[in-house]
Design an enzyme around this catalytic site. Structure first.
Site, PDB file in Angstrom:
ATOM      1  N   GLY A  67       0.827  -1.196   0.000  1.00 38.69           N
ATOM      2  CA  GLY A  67       0.000   0.000   0.000  1.00 38.69           C
ATOM      3  C   GLY A  67       0.863   1.247   0.000  1.00 38.69           C
ATOM      4  O   GLY A  67       2.060   1.187   0.249  1.00 38.69           O
ATOM      5  N   CYS A  78       5.239   9.721  -0.425  1.00 42.32           N
ATOM      6  CA  CYS A  78       3.903   9.230  -0.073  1.00 42.32           C
ATOM      7  C   CYS A  78       2.813  10.155  -0.608  1.00 42.32           C
ATOM      8  O   CYS A  78       1.737  10.269  -0.023  1.00 42.32           O
ATOM      9  CB  CYS A  78       3.755   9.071   1.444  1.00 42.32           C
ATOM     10  SG  CYS A  78       4.980   7.979   2.136  1.00 42.32           S
TER      11      CYS A  78
END
Lengths: 229, 445
Positions: free
Chosen positions: A88, A183
Site C-alpha cells: 500500500g 507518499c
C-alpha cells in the site's frame, strides 16, 4: 497510541529473525515472496527480516509516475532501481544507512490497523531510546520527529500473511528523498536519526533495540536460532 | 445463489477502502480461494480471496472507494446466474461487450481446460516441487525438468513461475487466448500495469488489415516517458489544489529600453547576454520578497514559507517541457541570473539535467512571448503555490502620461493556490511584478 494493553496480532510464539545485510531491492522481494509462500503453506513460521537496500525508488499500489520528480529515463540512465510494488501507499525510497524491516507474519485477526500501529510504535521506541521524541499523524501512518518524517510504512497482506514493511532513516543521507513526492505529500521534509542527533548511529545497536521492541510488542517468546545472514 | 464479495473490516476505526485491482475480469471464472481483488486502506494492501468458485460479477470498479461491509462483487454459481446478475446491475470494470453465451461458456471450459490443451504427460517431479506447483496452480506438464531424467525440481517451478508471471493476463483473456490459439507472449497489455485484457486478446486475434482497407481514422500515440510524467503532474495539480488565475496588462516599453541598454553595455561579453526572461526572473524574485505567501507550500496542516526563492523556469524541449530551478535566485544579480539560466537551459536541451537542477522549486515562471499568445491560465507545479506566465509583447495604442501613444504591451498571467491566499494579496503581488517590468530601475530599491 500505546497498544501494549492487549496481546497483538501474531499467532506464532516464535519468530525467525534474519539479517540480509545490504541486498538489492528486487532480490529482497523475491526472497520475501518465497517466505510468504512458505508461511501460507505452513512450511515456515513467522519471520522478521532486517535489510538495507542500495538506492532504489518504489511505487506502491496507489502511486504513479506523477509521484516521481524525474522522468523514468533518468532512473535508467543513473542506474537507480525503480519498482512498482504490491504494498500500500505511494512512492518511497531506500538507500544504504536506512534500516528496512519486513515482518512476514500470520495475523491473528483482521485488525491490520493495530498491526500497523504496533509496528510504528516499535520504531518509535527505537527513536525514543536515542532521546528522539516521536510524533504520529492521524490517518497518515508513519513516524515523525520534530515534524520531519523519519519512518515510512507500506504493507501487503495475502492469505492473512503480511509482507513488505517499514523503513527507518538511521544514517542515510536522504538523497533518495529528492527523487520522489514522498507518499504523495508534497512539501514533506525527511530526517534521519544521524541528522537529528548530529552524529552517526551504530546500526547494529539500532537493529538490536528494534528486534527487542518488536518482539515485546508482538508478544514473541524466544528468538528461534541466531540472527542469520 | 450468488456469493457476495464485500469489504472486510480490517480494524476498529476502518470505514472504507479503495479498490486497487480486480484480479479477474467481469464474467471470468474464479477458483475458490483464488484472489478476487486487492483493496487498500492506509498504506496496507489486502488481497481478498473468492469464498466460492464461480463467475465474477463486478459491482464496484477499480479505483473506487467502498465502505466497510459494502458488497463490491458477486460470484455466480452458473453462467445463467451470471447473466441474470449482469442484467440487474452494470458491471463497473472491464465489461465483456455482448459476449455470446457460447463464448462465456467456452471461457469457463477454457479456464478449466487451458492446461489440458497441452496434452503432454508431465515429467516426474519431486514431492516438494509437486506441492509448490499445486500451491501456485501450475500444471506440471508445462514445466521442463532440469533434474536427472528430466525430473522437475522446486527450482524449476520457481523459474517457471517467474517466467510465467512476466505476462500478466486476466483469466478471461487467458481463456479466450487458449480458445482462439493466440500466443499471449507477443501481446502488449493495456490493463493495469500492462495486464493483458480480453479486449487485447480479441484485438490480437483479428486478422491484420489489408492494404487499402478502410482505416478507423484514428492514430494511436502511446503515452510514455516525459509525456506521461507531464500528464500525471498536471492532472494531479488540478486535483489537489484550488487554482485561480488573474491577469494584468503591463506597459513593458521601459523593460525593452532597459534590456537594450544592457545589451549594448555587454555586447562583447557573450556569457553576460541578458534576456527578457532574466529580467522577468529578477522582477518576480523582488515581488516574492514583498509577498512571501506566494513563495510557499500548502501541506494541509501548515503553510511553509521559504526564505529563499528557487525559481523554476519552464523550458520547452523536444520531448515536451521541463522545469529546471535556478537556486537562490533572489540573492543573485541580473548577470548571475542570466549566466545560470543559460547554463540550465542548455543542460535541459542536451538532456543533461541532474536531480539537483530540477528539484526544490518554490515558484515557477513561463515566458511564452515567442508563441504570440496573449495570456494563459498556467497550471501550478506542486508543491508550489504560484506560477506566472508572460505573454507576447505587442505594440498597441495606450494611454501614456495622459496622452495616447504607441507602447509595447504584455499580458502577465498569475495562477495561485486559493488554499494558500486570496485574490487581494495575489493581485497585489501581480501588480508588484508588473510595476518592476514597467519600471525596472525600481528593482534596485
Amino acid at each position: 497510541m500505546d497498544a501494549a494493553g492487549d496481546p497483538v496480532a501474531a499467532i506464532s510464539k516464535s519468530i525467525n529473525v534474519m539479517d540480509w545485510g545490504l541486498l538489492g531491492y528486487g532480490e529482497s522481494v523475491r526472497r520475501q515472496l518465497r517466505l510468504v509462500e512458505e508461511r501460507c503453506s505452513g512450511a515456515a513460521g513467522d519471520s522478521l527480516i532486517l535489510v538495507e537496500h542500495p538506492l532504489a525508488v518504489t511505487l506502491g499500489r496507489s502511486g504513479g509516475q506523477c509521484d516521481l520528480l524525474m522522468p523514468e529515463t533518468y532512473f535508467h540512465r543513473e542506474g537507480i532501481e525503480l519498482h512498482a510494488v504490491s504494498r500500500g501507499g505511494k512512492a518511497t525510497f531506500h538507500e544504504p544507512g536506512q534500516l528496512v524491516v519486513y515482518p512476514i507474519v500470520r495475523l491473528r485477526d483482521n485488525d491490520i490497523k493495530r498491526f500497523v500501529l504496533t509496528l510504528l510504535e516499535s520504531a518509535a521506541a527505537v527513536f525514543q531510546a536515542y532521546g528522539l521524541p516521536s510524533e504520529f499523524k492521524e490517518g497518515r501512518p508513519g513516524v515523525w520527529v520534530r515534524s520531519r518524517k523519519i519512518a515510512s510504512i507500506g504493507l501487503c497482506v495475502t492469505e492473512g500473511v503480511t509482507y513488505h514493511g517499514l523503513s527507518m532513516n538511521v544514517n542515510n543521507d536522504l538523497q533518495g528523498s529528492r527523487l520522489i513526492v514522498p507518499c504523495g505529500h508534497a512539501g514533506e521534509v525527511f530526517t534521519s536519526m544521524a541528522k537529528e542527533l548530529g552524529a552517526s548511529v551504530n546500526m547494529d545497536a539500532v537493529k538490536k533495540i528494534f528486534i527487542g521492541e518488536f518482539k515485546k510488542r508482538f508478544r514473541y517468546g524466544d528468538e528461534r536460532g541466531q540472527i542469520t545472514d | 445463489m450468488a456469493v457476495p464479495i464485500y469489504i472486510p473490516k480490517l480494524g476498529m476505526t476502518m470505514s472504507e477502502a479503495t479498490i486497487v485491482e480486480w484480479h479477474a475480469a467481469e464474467g471470468a471464472f474464479l477458483e475458490k480461494d483464488g484472489i478476487a481483488l486487492t483493496i487498500e486502506t492506509e498504506k496496507v494492501t489486502w488481497n481478498i480471496p473468492a469464498d466460492a468458485p464461480g463467475f465474477l460479477h463486478i459491482l464496484v470498479g477499480k479505483g473506487k472507494i467502498a465502505k466497510v461491509g459494502e458488497i463490491v462483487g458477486q460470484i455466480a454459481e452458473t453462467n445463467d446466474e451470471l447473466q441474470a446478475l449482469q442484467q440487474k446491475g452494470p458491471a463497473a470494470a472491464e465489461t465483456v461487450s455482448g459476449p455470446p453465451k457460447t463464448e462465456t461458456g467456452r471461457a469457463e471450459a477454457g479456464t478449466g481446460a487451458a492446461d489440458s490443451s497441452k496434452p503432454q504427460k508431465a515429467a516426474p517431479a519431486s514431492p516438494a516441487a509437486k506441492s509448490m506447483a499445486k500451491k501456485l496452480g501450475i500444471d506440471l506438464s508445462l514445466v521442463t525438468g532440469s533434474g536427472p531424467n528430466g525430473r522437475i525440481t522446486e527450482q524449476d517451478i520457481v523459474k517457471y513461475n517467474e517466467n510465467k508471471s512476466e505476462t500478466r493476463i486476466t483469466p478471461l483473456a487467458k481463456a479466450i487466448a487458449s480458445d482462439k490459439g493466440v500466443d499471449i507472449s507477443g501481446i502488449k497489455g493495456t490493463g493495469d500495469r500492462g495486464k493483458v485484457t480480453s479486449d487485447d486478446v480479441r484485438k490480437a486475434a483479428e486478422p491484420p488489415k489489408q492494404d487499402g482497407a478502410p482505416s478507423s481514422g484514428i492514430t494511436v500515440i502511446p503515452v510514455t516517458g516525459m509525456r506521461k510524467l507531464i500528464a500525471g503532474g498536471m492532472y494531479e495539480s488540478i486535483q489537489k489544489t484550488a487554482q485561480l488565475s488573474v491577469f494584468n496588462e503591463v506597459d513593458v516599453t521601459g523593460m525593452l529600453e532597459f534590456h537594450q541598454q544592457i545589451r549594448e553595455k555587454y555586447k562583447n561579453t557573450e556569457d553576460a547576454r541578458v534576456t527578457h526572461t532574466d529580467i522577468m526572473v529578477m522582477a518576480t524574485c523582488r515581488a516574492l520578497k514583498r509577498f512571501p505567501i506566494m513563495n510557499s507550500t500548502f501541506t494541509n496542516d501548515e503553510i511553509l514559507l521559504y526564505d529563499w526563492v528557487n525559481m523554476g523556469i519552464a523550458v520547452s524541449v523536444s520531448e515536451g517541457l521541463i522545469v529546471p530551478t535556478l537556486k537562490n535566485a533572489d540573492r543573485k544579480s541580473l548577470l548571475e541570473i542570466a549566466r545560470e539560466r543559460k547554463a540550465l537551459v542548455e543542460k535541459a536541451r542536451d538532456g543533461k539535467l541532474l536531480v539537483d537542477d530540477v528539484v526544490g522549486g518554490t515558484f515557477t515562471i513561463s515566458n511564452f512571448s515567442m508563441y504570440n499568445a496573449d495570456g494563459a491560465t498556467p497550471i501550478l507545479r506542486r508543491p508550489e503555490s504560484g506560477i506566472l506566465a508572460f505573454g507576447g509583447i505587442k505594440k498597441k495604442p495606450a494611454v501614456y502620461r495622459d496622452a495616447l501613444a504607441i507602447r509595447s504591451m504584455m499580458v502577465v498571467s498569475l495562477t495561485f493556490d486559493h488554499q494558500v491566499t486570496d485574490g487581494a494579496e495575489a493581485t497585489q503581488f501581480l501588480k508588484a511584478v508588473c510595476d518592476y517590468l514597467e519600471n525596472p530601475s525600481l528593482m534596485v530599491l
